[in-house]
Design a protein around this motif. Structure first.
Motif, PDB file in Angstrom:
ATOM      1  N   UNK A  65       0.828  -1.212   0.000  1.00 54.06           N
ATOM      2  CA  UNK A  65       0.000   0.000   0.000  1.00 54.06           C
ATOM      3  C   UNK A  65       0.857   1.254   0.000  1.00 54.06           C
ATOM      4  N   UNK A  66       0.320   2.321  -0.556  1.00 55.91           N
ATOM      5  CA  UNK A  66       1.070   3.559  -0.738  1.00 55.91           C
ATOM      6  C   UNK A  66       1.646   4.078   0.570  1.00 55.91           C
ATOM      7  N   UNK A  67       0.902   3.903   1.665  1.00 53.43           N
ATOM      8  CA  UNK A  67       1.377   4.447   2.935  1.00 53.43           C
ATOM      9  C   UNK A  67       2.586   3.696   3.487  1.00 53.43           C
TER      10      UNK A  67
ATOM     11  N   UNK B 285       8.482   3.195   3.726  1.00 55.18           N
ATOM     12  CA  UNK B 285       9.162   2.258   4.629  1.00 55.18           C
ATOM     13  C   UNK B 285       9.927   1.208   3.840  1.00 55.18           C
ATOM     14  N   UNK B 286       9.309   0.699   2.778  1.00 58.30           N
ATOM     15  CA  UNK B 286       9.960  -0.294   1.933  1.00 58.30           C
ATOM     16  C   UNK B 286      11.175   0.302   1.226  1.00 58.30           C
ATOM     17  N   UNK B 287      11.018   1.499   0.703  1.00 62.53           N
ATOM     18  CA  UNK B 287      12.121   2.135  -0.022  1.00 62.53           C
ATOM     19  C   UNK B 287      13.326   2.350   0.887  1.00 62.53           C
ATOM     20  N   UNK B 288      13.068   2.703   2.144  1.00 58.17           N
ATOM     21  CA  UNK B 288      14.176   2.899   3.077  1.00 58.17           C
ATOM     22  C   UNK B 288      14.843   1.574   3.428  1.00 58.17           C
TER      23      UNK B 288
ATOM     24  N   UNK C 185       7.542   9.643  -4.781  1.00 55.71           N
ATOM     25  CA  UNK C 185       6.439  10.501  -4.369  1.00 55.71           C
ATOM     26  C   UNK C 185       5.979  11.399  -5.511  1.00 55.71           C
ATOM     27  N   UNK C 186       6.921  11.866  -6.316  1.00 50.79           N
ATOM     28  CA  UNK C 186       6.597  12.812  -7.383  1.00 50.79           C
ATOM     29  C   UNK C 186       5.971  12.141  -8.607  1.00 50.79           C
ATOM     30  N   UNK C 187       6.331  10.893  -8.853  1.00 50.18           N
ATOM     31  CA  UNK C 187       5.925  10.256 -10.116  1.00 50.18           C
ATOM     32  C   UNK C 187       4.916   9.122  -9.953  1.00 50.18           C
ATOM     33  N   UNK C 188       4.668   8.680  -8.730  1.00 48.64           N
ATOM     34  CA  UNK C 188       3.696   7.616  -8.523  1.00 48.64           C
ATOM     35  C   UNK C 188       4.194   6.223  -8.824  1.00 48.64           C
ATOM     36  N   UNK C 189       5.497   6.017  -8.830  1.00 51.58           N
ATOM     37  CA  UNK C 189       6.035   4.671  -9.012  1.00 51.58           C
ATOM     38  C   UNK C 189       5.621   3.793  -7.845  1.00 51.58           C
ATOM     39  N   UNK C 190       5.597   2.466  -8.074  1.00 52.93           N
ATOM     40  CA  UNK C 190       5.091   1.557  -7.046  1.00 52.93           C
ATOM     41  C   UNK C 190       6.131   0.520  -6.656  1.00 52.93           C
ATOM     42  N   UNK C 191       5.710  -0.471  -5.876  1.00 58.85           N
ATOM     43  CA  UNK C 191       6.631  -1.482  -5.344  1.00 58.85           C
ATOM     44  C   UNK C 191       7.284  -2.294  -6.449  1.00 58.85           C
ATOM     45  N   UNK C 192       6.561  -2.540  -7.535  1.00 57.53           N
ATOM     46  CA  UNK C 192       7.152  -3.291  -8.651  1.00 57.53           C
ATOM     47  C   UNK C 192       8.320  -2.517  -9.262  1.00 57.53           C
TER      48      UNK C 192
END
Length: 349
Positions: A11-13, A17-20, A307-314
């Motif tokens: 989920x976006x929220x 956390x995942x990126x870090x 955050x700026x472009x809307x990229x996701x976990x994939x």
């Protein structure tokens, strides 16, 4: 997307956390560009160097760049404080500690010896300090690190050959060579012969191309310099044939989002084409370039561009895996890093 790993829906929220948390490889970091103003002033005091800025704040306020050259002017001035082997060691260790906090586990450091040898600093001093820091980074920070010697493209081919000659005694400490500095007006073919010699010496070859320069520079980097990776490469989107080649040949691009924004390649980060590169099947990666000057290390680049472009976990997984696959490390180390990446993503199911 090329991986068969089943990337979880995050989920976006929880995405920040995942990126870090995800382990990262940084393949496009100019170590001189990690010199924070505080360290610049500390080294200036240690070495008795007079700076043209009153204090740290005045130096930071000068970081208002309109293009690559306006940045390079300040970049070279900052490097003037680097005189002793310990200076190069301390600079690199400061970077490694910040990188470790961002879960960087593999780093390939660009360094510009001509910036220093032109000031009378011996090659042995530069390589000695950086190599010692790479060794210490493994112990202190858990980071596998190596060095890539970059030739300054605004200087002559003869100067590059002279630099290579000076570096010959230290090639066991250098994994490859690159090409950086002012891109426009200095096409890759200017350095065809010196890159050919580096290939004969068994060095990996990478090159800055397609940041401010045209797609033709990327073609030249690939065909003339035999570059294995393209540093930046974001202008490739203007050449469909080049995009197809980069995708089919799995040529890595070491993209630097905050750098691109700071140097007005993409004035608005929301306009960055990182997602388009990935969705076209290109082997793009995220890197920090010159983080002290461009306002962000690895996690900052990931967090802000997502955050700026809307990229996701994939996209996050593909970027992480691309970087490990593109790294100049052993197969065993590469697979170990990818297994760790998989484990972190699995923990977010």
């Amino acid at each position: 997307m090329t991986t068969t790993f089943d990337v979880p829906d995050v989920p976006a929220e929880r995405l920040p956390e995942l990126l870090r948390a995800m382990p990262k490889a940084e393949l496009h970091i100019h170590i001189e560009g990690s010199l924070e103003p505080e360290l610049i002033f500390a080294l200036a005091e240690r070495n008795g160097v007079k700076l043209p800025y009153a204090d740290v704040q005045a130096l930071r306020e000068a970081y208002a760049f309109t293009d690559l050259q306006s940045f390079l002017d300040i970049y070279y001035a900052g490097a003037s404080v680097l005189l002793q082997e310990q200076d190069f060691h301390d600079m690199a260790m400061a970077y490694f500690r910040r990188a470790a906090a961002d879960n960087v586990v593999h780093a390939e450091l660009f360094f510009d010896p001509q910036t220093h040898t032109a000031r009378g600093v011996p090659m042995a001093t530069v390589v000695g300090g950086l190599h010692r820091a790479c060794q210490n980074a493994k112990v202190e920070c858990g980071i596998d690190a190596s060095l890539i010697l970059c030739f300054l493209r605004h200087l002559s081919e003869a100067d590059a050959f002279e630099t290579l000659q000076e570096a010959l005694p230290y090639l066991d400490r250098i994994v490859g060579v690159g090409l950086d500095s002012s891109e426009v007006g200095h096409p890759p073919e200017k350095f065809a012969r010196v890159f050919a010699r580096c290939g004969e010496l068994g060095l990996h070859r990478v090159a800055h191309a397609g940041e401010e320069g045209p797609p033709a520079y990327i073609w030249s980097a690939l065909d003339v310099l035999q570059a294995e990776r393209i540093d930046h490469g974001v202008q490739a989107v203007h050449d469909p044939a080049l995009m197809r080649r980069l995708a089919s040949a799995r040529i890595p691009l070491t993209v630097c989002p905050l750098s691109n924004q700071k140097l007005c390649v993409f004035p608005d980060l929301a306009e960055h084409n990182l997602g388009a590169l990935l969705d076209a099947g290109l082997m793009a990666t995220v890197n920090s370039d010159d983080p002290a000057y461009f306002g962000g290390y690895m996690n900052d680049n990931f967090l802000q561009v997502f955050a700026a472009t809307g990229l996701d976990a994939r996209h996050a997984y593909q970027l992480g895996r691309n970087a490990f696959e593109a790294s100049f490390t052993s197969d065993a180390a590469r697979q170990g890093h990818i297994a760790r990446l998989d484990a972190v993503f699995d923990s977010f199911r």
